[in-house]
Design a protein around this motif. Structure first.
Motif, PDB file in Angstrom:
ATOM      1  N   ALA A 220     -23.090  45.130 -12.211  1.00 54.33           N
ATOM      2  CA  ALA A 220     -23.168  46.354 -13.106  1.00 54.33           C
ATOM      3  C   ALA A 220     -22.075  47.351 -12.232  1.00 54.33           C
ATOM      4  CB  ALA A 220     -24.448  47.024 -13.471  1.00 54.33           C
ATOM      5  N   SER A 221     -22.180  47.337 -10.827  1.00 54.27           N
ATOM      6  CA  SER A 221     -21.463  48.251 -10.170  1.00 54.27           C
ATOM      7  C   SER A 221     -20.134  47.923 -10.156  1.00 54.27           C
ATOM      8  CB  SER A 221     -22.009  48.185  -8.610  1.00 54.27           C
ATOM      9  OG  SER A 221     -21.599  47.012  -8.009  1.00 54.27           O
ATOM     10  N   LYS A 222     -19.715  46.693 -10.528  1.00 49.91           N
ATOM     11  CA  LYS A 222     -18.478  46.406 -10.688  1.00 49.91           C
ATOM     12  C   LYS A 222     -17.626  46.972 -12.014  1.00 49.91           C
ATOM     13  CE  LYS A 222     -18.588  41.686  -9.916  1.00 49.91           C
ATOM     14  NZ  LYS A 222     -18.096  40.088  -9.816  1.00 49.91           N
ATOM     15  N   GLY A 223     -18.534  47.783 -12.787  1.00 45.96           N
ATOM     16  CA  GLY A 223     -18.171  47.969 -14.029  1.00 45.96           C
ATOM     17  C   GLY A 223     -18.269  47.075 -15.265  1.00 45.96           C
ATOM     18  N   LEU A 224     -18.891  46.260 -15.246  1.00 48.42           N
ATOM     19  CA  LEU A 224     -19.047  45.115 -16.359  1.00 48.42           C
ATOM     20  C   LEU A 224     -19.822  45.675 -17.533  1.00 48.42           C
ATOM     21  CD1 LEU A 224     -19.288  41.835 -14.082  1.00 48.42           C
ATOM     22  CD2 LEU A 224     -17.308  43.285 -14.922  1.00 48.42           C
ATOM     23  N   SER A 225     -19.561  45.297 -18.532  1.00 47.59           N
ATOM     24  CA  SER A 225     -20.519  45.771 -19.571  1.00 47.59           C
ATOM     25  C   SER A 225     -21.804  44.971 -19.557  1.00 47.59           C
ATOM     26  CB  SER A 225     -19.842  45.442 -21.012  1.00 47.59           C
ATOM     27  OG  SER A 225     -19.648  44.079 -21.237  1.00 47.59           O
ATOM     28  N   ASP A 226     -22.911  45.462 -20.445  1.00 44.98           N
ATOM     29  CA  ASP A 226     -23.934  44.896 -20.123  1.00 44.98           C
ATOM     30  C   ASP A 226     -24.131  43.405 -21.087  1.00 44.98           C
ATOM     31  OD1 ASP A 226     -25.049  46.993 -19.248  1.00 44.98           O
ATOM     32  OD2 ASP A 226     -26.373  47.823 -20.866  1.00 44.98           O
ATOM     33  N   ARG A 228     -21.301  41.382 -21.093  1.00 43.15           N
ATOM     34  CA  ARG A 228     -21.005  40.574 -20.172  1.00 43.15           C
ATOM     35  C   ARG A 228     -21.754  40.052 -19.139  1.00 43.15           C
ATOM     36  NH1 ARG A 228     -15.288  39.262 -18.864  1.00 43.15           N
ATOM     37  NH2 ARG A 228     -15.088  38.274 -17.092  1.00 43.15           N
TER      38      ARG A 228
END
Ligand code: SF4
Lengths: 321, 325
Positions: A220-226, A228
């Motif tokens: 999540a902290s990488k900015g991936l969508s839920d 994904r």
């Protein structure tokens, strides 16, 4: 331990399981307090029965009998079914029944997984919220209805009332895909509903555990969508229990779909076993059970191999163990 | 100096079967651009929760967050999840305590490292892999090409932590949250990782929030230190000032709990006696009172407010050290 010796050892284990199971069945047969030759040939002269005893090895001890049966079995001679008018080869029956059962099992698994995986992912993602509660409660309700009841409801509506689907029989793929599917739809639905509930619950539980892991927060902290994160990061490490359960139910579906096969007259392996029991065709029974045991073991091996791909850690753990 | 991150009056509550758990209570903290700020406290003091909440990474229906977080001009607490997500990677990034659990166990390093580049920066697969290799070299991983193809469990702890740092800095973040980045590592590797973080901060002009339970890690790696206890900030000062002239009895106790070099091997780590107060039932007085050797009657009755020295040094204590009573 090298990879090869791991697999050799695994295969040896499975072979031993197979031998024990088939020997157990064989021994049970011999412990029956009846004369097998009389049961198989109820109207026959004593000479004919003596000949049959010699042919099948009933005159030998339990081990001698088992070895003879095993020798025939591995050569593809599964024994005979005895009628008043003559005999039929068990292998011919299984050749008919096996593809039916296998296809039934494969379709059922595909349908169950195609529905259960998204449901499991969704209810884990929304755990404790409304979507999860709706899914869990409906699956629970569904699971408490036995498969044959669902089958009967389907027959009444889809078969009788609307006349969309044939209620009996089987059509091979060579009769055309549509014809084939029409006969498969209702049995497949009846068999898969219970599995959907089980699979969804297993996947949900494992995914909820995995969702608490740091690697999910990291993703999540990488900015991936839920979505994904769920599909690419959480599903795979959470699917081990589901896979094992699916493999075990494959063996069960091949031999254990007796009720559904009878309702729809699909006549797969389950029905063959049922017929062998009610007709006291003990040789047919022994060989059919052996075939199902073979499938169980085979699917177990498939899961062993697949789990190495799903979770690479298991692969190295095996080698380093 | 302008603030890169500014957290105002943040409180975090978890609904638990035992009642509401106050993990963070009214925290204010500023991270000036270009600085490194340490957040120090025992485990359970709320420091990790505070960081994750600041970034918006706390999920779950049982989490209640209040207060405002402003990062680089964006008011995160007023933005949607998607909008905040767009700041991840290139704005804020985080590294975690245990790289074994923070890296996905079933995916190769290469795919985990290139993923952010592809999703956040829109790089092609090939470009992202080239960049991934450069990033591994940037965090001083030898044989980067082979590491890209490895799984996390095949690497050593120090290597894994380097990989995680590479993932975090992949999109050039302005602010890095480092949550106990060295706790899971042995001492020599710890020093290397801290050294690496110092250099990367310099090269990438990155600010950092360094969360740790170890005051020793904070010294030499941070410009400011916030000490947290029971969900509150109890002391805040420039790092050198804090070590030279601390006010809080709790900070003193933390410092005393660091094992000294001259300790003979085998001496046990000096722990602070007692435990953190029950987070579902905070008493009326100072949270540290039951364990504080300076505690007086007032400490048990009244909760101390944050006081400010003329030089900006903050502390939350009725009877601070080094102040004429
Ligand atoms: S307020 Fe009292 S109990 Fe709390 S830290 Fe200060 S001296 Fe100790």
């Amino acid at each position: 331990m090298s990879k090869i010796s791991f697999w050799l050892q695994r295969i040896a284990q499975l072979l031993i399981v197979l031998l024990l199971v088939t020997f157990g069945v064989s021994l049970l047969l011999r412990l029956l307090p009846v004369d097998l030759a009389t049961i198989l040939l109820p109207v026959a002269s004593e000479e004919e029965r003596v000949a049959l005893r010699a042919e099948l090895g009933f005159d030998k001890g339990p081990i001698g009998y088992y070895l003879q049966w095993l020798g025939n079995f591995v050569q593809g001679d599964f024994g005979k079914i005895y009628f008043s008018g003559g005999t039929e080869e068990v292998s011919d029956h299984l050749k008919e029944a096996m593809p039916r059962s296998l296809l039934l099992m494969i379709y059922t698994q595909i349908l169950a997984l195609v529905i259960a995986v998204p449901l499991g992912v969704l209810s884990a993602y929304r755990s404790g919220r409304r979507a999860d509660k709706i899914i869990s409660n409906s699956l629970f309700a569904l699971q408490s209805v036995p498969g044959f009841a669902i089958a009967l409801i389907l027959v009444i509506f889809l078969g009788v009332k609307f006349g969309w689907l044939p209620t009996l029989g089987y059509a091979p793929i060579s009769d055309g895909i549509w014809e084939h599917s029409k006969h498969m739809i209702m049995p497949v639905i009846s068999l898969s509903l219970g599995l959907i509930a089980t699979y969804t619950r297993l996947l949900r539980a494992d995914m909820i555990t995995a969702l608490r892991e740091d690697y999910v927060t990291m993703a999540a902290s990488k900015g991936l969508s839920d979505s994904r994160i769920l599909w690419r990061h959480v599903l795979r490490p959470s699917s081990m229990t589901l896979m094992t359960s699916a493999a075990l139910s494959m063996g069960g579906l091949i031999g254990g779909a007796i009720v559904i096969e009878s309702i729809f007259a699909t006549y797969g392996v389950g029905f063959e076993i049922f017929a062998a029991i009610s007709g006291r065709q003990y040789i047919a029974l022994q060989s059919s059970v052996a075939v199902i045991a073979l499938f169980y073991v085979f699917f177990n091996l498939v899961v062993d191999i697949a789990s190495g791909f799903v979770d690479p850690r298991t692969r190295d753990r095996r080698v380093n163990a | 100096m302008s603030s890169l991150l500014s957290v105002k009056n943040m409180s975090i509550n978890f609904d638990t079967p035992r009642g509401s758990l106050e993990a963070v209570r009214g925290v204010d903290i500023e991270i000036p651009a270009g600085t490194s700020v340490g957040v120090v406290g025992e485990s359970g003091s709320g420091k990790t929760v505070m960081c994750r909440a600041a970034m918006g990474l706390l999920q779950g229906s049982n989490v209640k967050r209040s207060g405002t977080v402003i990062f680089d001009g964006h008011e995160l607490t007023a933005m949607s999840k998607e909008e905040v997500r767009n700041l991840f990677g290139s704005g804020m990034a985080m590294i975690f305590q245990d790289p074994m659990t923070a890296l996905n166990p079933v995916r190769r390093i290469g795919s985990q490292l290139s993923e952010g580049l592809r999703v956040r920066l829109g790089m092609s697969k090939a470009d992202a892999l080239v960049r991934s290799k450069e990033l591994l070299e940037l965090v001083r991983i030898p044989n980067a090409a082979a590491i890209l193809k490895s799984f996390p469990y095949q690497l050593s702890g120090g290597m894994r932590q380097r990989v995680m740092i590479a993932i975090a800095i992949a999109c050039n973040p302005k602010l890095l949250f480092a949550d106990e980045p060295t706790t899971a590592l042995d001492v020599t590797v710890q020093a290397q990782i801290l050294q690496l973080l110092r250099e990367l901060r310099e090269d990438l002009k990155m600010s950092m929030v360094l969360v740790t339970h170890d005051l020793g890690v904070v010294a030499g790696n941070t410009d400011y230190v916030a000490v947290m206890y029971a969900g509150e900030i109890v002391e805040y000062a420039p790092t050198t000032k804090l070590f030279a002239d601390m006010r809080m009895p709790y900070t003193e106790a933390l410092l005393d709990s660091i094992p000294k070099i001259d300790h003979k091997s085998g001496t046990r780590l000096a722990m602070i006696a007692g435990r953190l107060p029950d987070p579902t039932d905070r008493g009326a007085g100072c949270s540290f009172a039951p364990r504080c050797k300076y505690a007086q009657e007032k400490c048990h009755k009244e909760h101390p407010e944050l006081k400010k020295d003329p030089d900006g040094h903050l502390y939350r204590c009725w009877f601070p050290i080094g102040v004429a009573k």
